[in-house]
Scaffold this motif. Sequence first.
Motif, PDB file in Angstrom:
ATOM      1  N   LEU A 122       0.816  -1.216   0.000  1.00  0.00           N
ATOM      2  CA  LEU A 122       0.000   0.000   0.000  1.00  0.00           C
ATOM      3  C   LEU A 122       0.848   1.264   0.000  1.00  0.00           C
ATOM      4  CD1 LEU A 122      -2.712   1.393  -0.006  1.00  0.00           C
ATOM      5  CD2 LEU A 122      -2.802   1.130   2.490  1.00  0.00           C
ATOM      6  N   PRO A 123       1.810   1.430   0.945  1.00  0.00           N
ATOM      7  CA  PRO A 123       2.650   2.631   0.867  1.00  0.00           C
ATOM      8  C   PRO A 123       3.486   2.694  -0.407  1.00  0.00           C
ATOM      9  CG  PRO A 123       3.418   1.137   2.595  1.00  0.00           C
ATOM     10  CD  PRO A 123       2.078   0.664   2.184  1.00  0.00           C
ATOM     11  N   ASN A 124       3.921   1.528  -0.906  1.00  0.00           N
ATOM     12  CA  ASN A 124       4.661   1.520  -2.166  1.00  0.00           C
ATOM     13  C   ASN A 124       3.776   1.987  -3.323  1.00  0.00           C
ATOM     14  OD1 ASN A 124       7.050   0.646  -1.047  1.00  0.00           O
ATOM     15  ND2 ASN A 124       6.696  -1.513  -1.506  1.00  0.00           N
ATOM     16  N   PHE A 125       2.519   1.585  -3.284  1.00  0.00           N
ATOM     17  CA  PHE A 125       1.560   2.015  -4.314  1.00  0.00           C
ATOM     18  C   PHE A 125       1.377   3.531  -4.288  1.00  0.00           C
ATOM     19  CE2 PHE A 125      -2.946   3.345  -4.666  1.00  0.00           C
ATOM     20  CZ  PHE A 125      -3.062   3.323  -6.051  1.00  0.00           C
ATOM     21  N   ILE A 126       1.171   4.091  -3.101  1.00  0.00           N
ATOM     22  CA  ILE A 126       0.956   5.536  -2.986  1.00  0.00           C
ATOM     23  C   ILE A 126       2.188   6.306  -3.456  1.00  0.00           C
ATOM     24  CG2 ILE A 126       0.530   7.431  -1.380  1.00  0.00           C
ATOM     25  CD1 ILE A 126      -1.114   5.459   0.314  1.00  0.00           C
ATOM     26  N   ALA A 127       3.367   5.875  -3.007  1.00  0.00           N
ATOM     27  CA  ALA A 127       4.602   6.556  -3.398  1.00  0.00           C
ATOM     28  C   ALA A 127       4.846   6.454  -4.903  1.00  0.00           C
ATOM     29  CB  ALA A 127       5.780   5.967  -2.629  1.00  0.00           C
ATOM     30  N   THR A 128       4.582   5.284  -5.478  1.00  0.00           N
ATOM     31  CA  THR A 128       4.764   5.106  -6.914  1.00  0.00           C
ATOM     32  C   THR A 128       3.788   5.959  -7.703  1.00  0.00           C
ATOM     33  OG1 THR A 128       5.523   2.823  -6.571  1.00  0.00           O
ATOM     34  CG2 THR A 128       4.820   3.419  -8.784  1.00  0.00           C
ATOM     35  N   ALA A 129       2.533   6.004  -7.248  1.00  0.00           N
ATOM     36  CA  ALA A 129       1.535   6.836  -7.914  1.00  0.00           C
ATOM     37  C   ALA A 129       1.944   8.303  -7.887  1.00  0.00           C
ATOM     38  CB  ALA A 129       0.165   6.652  -7.253  1.00  0.00           C
ATOM     39  N   MET A 130       2.494   8.756  -6.767  1.00  0.00           N
ATOM     40  CA  MET A 130       2.970  10.137  -6.672  1.00  0.00           C
ATOM     41  C   MET A 130       4.062  10.407  -7.703  1.00  0.00           C
ATOM     42  SD  MET A 130       3.069  10.475  -2.501  1.00  0.00           S
ATOM     43  CE  MET A 130       4.031  12.009  -2.506  1.00  0.00           C
ATOM     44  N   CYS A 131       4.984   9.468  -7.856  1.00  0.00           N
ATOM     45  CA  CYS A 131       6.076   9.641  -8.822  1.00  0.00           C
ATOM     46  C   CYS A 131       5.550   9.691 -10.258  1.00  0.00           C
ATOM     47  CB  CYS A 131       7.088   8.505  -8.695  1.00  0.00           C
ATOM     48  SG  CYS A 131       8.000   8.490  -7.134  1.00  0.00           S
ATOM     49  N   LEU A 132       4.619   8.807 -10.576  1.00  0.00           N
ATOM     50  CA  LEU A 132       4.062   8.776 -11.932  1.00  0.00           C
ATOM     51  C   LEU A 132       3.257  10.043 -12.234  1.00  0.00           C
ATOM     52  CD1 LEU A 132       2.868   5.046 -12.153  1.00  0.00           C
ATOM     53  CD2 LEU A 132       4.914   6.071 -13.175  1.00  0.00           C
ATOM     54  N   LEU A 133       2.465  10.485 -11.276  1.00  0.00           N
ATOM     55  CA  LEU A 133       1.680  11.704 -11.472  1.00  0.00           C
ATOM     56  C   LEU A 133       2.594  12.921 -11.622  1.00  0.00           C
ATOM     57  CD1 LEU A 133      -1.158  10.977  -8.887  1.00  0.00           C
ATOM     58  CD2 LEU A 133      -1.425  11.123 -11.369  1.00  0.00           C
ATOM     59  N   ALA A 134       3.666  12.958 -10.840  1.00  0.00           N
ATOM     60  CA  ALA A 134       4.628  14.052 -10.960  1.00  0.00           C
ATOM     61  C   ALA A 134       5.297  14.042 -12.327  1.00  0.00           C
ATOM     62  CB  ALA A 134       5.674  13.945  -9.860  1.00  0.00           C
ATOM     63  N   MET A 135       5.628  12.854 -12.818  1.00  0.00           N
ATOM     64  CA  MET A 135       6.260  12.739 -14.132  1.00  0.00           C
ATOM     65  C   MET A 135       5.371  13.328 -15.221  1.00  0.00           C
ATOM     66  SD  MET A 135       7.000   9.301 -16.355  1.00  0.00           S
ATOM     67  CE  MET A 135       5.228   9.135 -16.558  1.00  0.00           C
ATOM     68  N   LEU A 136       4.075  13.041 -15.161  1.00  0.00           N
ATOM     69  CA  LEU A 136       3.141  13.568 -16.157  1.00  0.00           C
ATOM     70  C   LEU A 136       3.060  15.095 -16.086  1.00  0.00           C
ATOM     71  CD1 LEU A 136       0.285  10.923 -15.816  1.00  0.00           C
ATOM     72  CD2 LEU A 136       1.926  11.163 -17.694  1.00  0.00           C
ATOM     73  N   LYS A 137       3.088  15.629 -14.888  1.00  0.00           N
ATOM     74  CA  LYS A 137       3.062  17.087 -14.730  1.00  0.00           C
ATOM     75  C   LYS A 137       4.343  17.719 -15.272  1.00  0.00           C
ATOM     76  CE  LYS A 137       0.272  16.948 -10.453  1.00  0.00           C
ATOM     77  NZ  LYS A 137       0.159  15.502 -10.210  1.00  0.00           N
ATOM     78  N   LEU A 138       5.477  17.039 -15.058  1.00  0.00           N
ATOM     79  CA  LEU A 138       6.776  17.587 -15.452  1.00  0.00           C
ATOM     80  C   LEU A 138       6.996  17.578 -16.966  1.00  0.00           C
ATOM     81  CD1 LEU A 138       8.983  16.062 -12.629  1.00  0.00           C
ATOM     82  CD2 LEU A 138       8.528  18.493 -13.004  1.00  0.00           C
ATOM     83  N   GLN A 139       6.151  16.890 -17.706  1.00  0.00           N
ATOM     84  CA  GLN A 139       6.274  16.905 -19.161  1.00  0.00           C
ATOM     85  C   GLN A 139       6.032  18.293 -19.730  1.00  0.00           C
ATOM     86  OE1 GLN A 139       4.896  13.040 -21.300  1.00  0.00           O
ATOM     87  NE2 GLN A 139       3.518  13.309 -19.573  1.00  0.00           N
ATOM     88  N   ASP A 140       5.179  19.056 -19.053  1.00  0.00           N
ATOM     89  CA  ASP A 140       4.891  20.430 -19.481  1.00  0.00           C
ATOM     90  C   ASP A 140       4.484  21.224 -18.240  1.00  0.00           C
ATOM     91  OD1 ASP A 140       4.118  22.819 -20.602  1.00  0.00           O
ATOM     92  OD2 ASP A 140       2.899  21.926 -22.183  1.00  0.00           O
ATOM     93  N   VAL A 141       5.488  21.701 -17.517  1.00  0.00           N
ATOM     94  CA  VAL A 141       5.224  22.392 -16.253  1.00  0.00           C
ATOM     95  C   VAL A 141       4.428  23.674 -16.479  1.00  0.00           C
ATOM     96  CG1 VAL A 141       6.292  23.466 -14.238  1.00  0.00           C
ATOM     97  CG2 VAL A 141       7.307  21.414 -15.226  1.00  0.00           C
ATOM     98  N   GLU A 142       4.688  24.343 -17.583  1.00  0.00           N
ATOM     99  CA  GLU A 142       3.972  25.596 -17.873  1.00  0.00           C
ATOM    100  C   GLU A 142       2.475  25.342 -18.037  1.00  0.00           C
ATOM    101  OE1 GLU A 142       3.759  29.489 -17.921  1.00  0.00           O
ATOM    102  OE2 GLU A 142       5.737  28.534 -17.960  1.00  0.00           O
ATOM    103  N   SER A 143       2.137  24.328 -18.799  1.00  0.00           N
ATOM    104  CA  SER A 143       0.732  23.986 -19.013  1.00  0.00           C
ATOM    105  C   SER A 143       0.081  23.516 -17.722  1.00  0.00           C
ATOM    106  CB  SER A 143       0.633  22.897 -20.085  1.00  0.00           C
ATOM    107  OG  SER A 143      -0.711  22.529 -20.300  1.00  0.00           O
ATOM    108  N   PHE A 144       0.823  22.705 -16.945  1.00  0.00           N
ATOM    109  CA  PHE A 144       0.293  22.243 -15.662  1.00  0.00           C
ATOM    110  C   PHE A 144      -0.002  23.407 -14.737  1.00  0.00           C
ATOM    111  CE2 PHE A 144       1.577  21.744 -11.221  1.00  0.00           C
ATOM    112  CZ  PHE A 144       0.522  20.961 -10.769  1.00  0.00           C
TER     113      PHE A 144
END
Length: 247
Positions: A122-144
């Motif tokens: 469960l904690p691994n899932f939450i931490a991994t989800a945070m990393c993946l969601l951050a990665m998607l945001k970092l693709q275009d920080v200006e748009s985010f």
Amino acid sequence: MARSSRTATLYRMVMPGHVCPYGLKSLWLLQRQGYTVDDRHLTTRDQTDAFKIEHDVSTTPQTFSEGRRIGGWDDLRRHFGWPVAEPGGTSYVPVLAVFAVAALIALAIDILTTGGVSWRVLPNFIATAMCLLAMLKLQDVESFSSMFLNYDLLARRWLPYGYIYPFAELLAGVLMLAGVLVWLSAPVALLVGGIGAASVFKAVYIDRRALKCACVGGGSSVPLGLVSLTENVMMVGMAVWMIATVV
């Protein structure tokens, strides 16, 4: 093998430097539906433009069957009852895909480190989800950051926070996944998750605003609501749990 009694004529662009992907999709879908396809190639730009003028259409490919025009790729999907994403529509698919992949990665980590499935998934899932969601945001920080400003309470008061947020989320996720520097990761997750939860709750459940969530990046089609709130609550819960285990 008997030939299908259903026939269709497909006009699609097949040029030396370009083969229309939607033409290939249309051919595949028609064949999957059991059609015998008269596959006609438009091999030059002039030929394509002449076809559009002749049939008064603006795009190719175009499918014809039983003496009438069905239309392009989206029209063909509708014809067979397949879903078509409408412009400006919303969908939970992007964030659900993130959560599904995060769950599989968390399971893989747990199996690799413990030989089975434990409470750590469960904690691994939450931490991994945070990393993946951050990665998607970092693709275009200006748009985010632009989409984020529609509802985040802190970003509206201090604009740089919209640019900092994805980096902070990634930092907290990586440190939580590694199980190190709890004194840093837990407060960061608590801060961004708490402000995020309050912002979503106010925008959706108090102000009753219909917005799109920036959780999977600035081009998101995910509606702001329960899923967005859940993302932030998970971060808060993870932070509280880590603080409690250290104390």
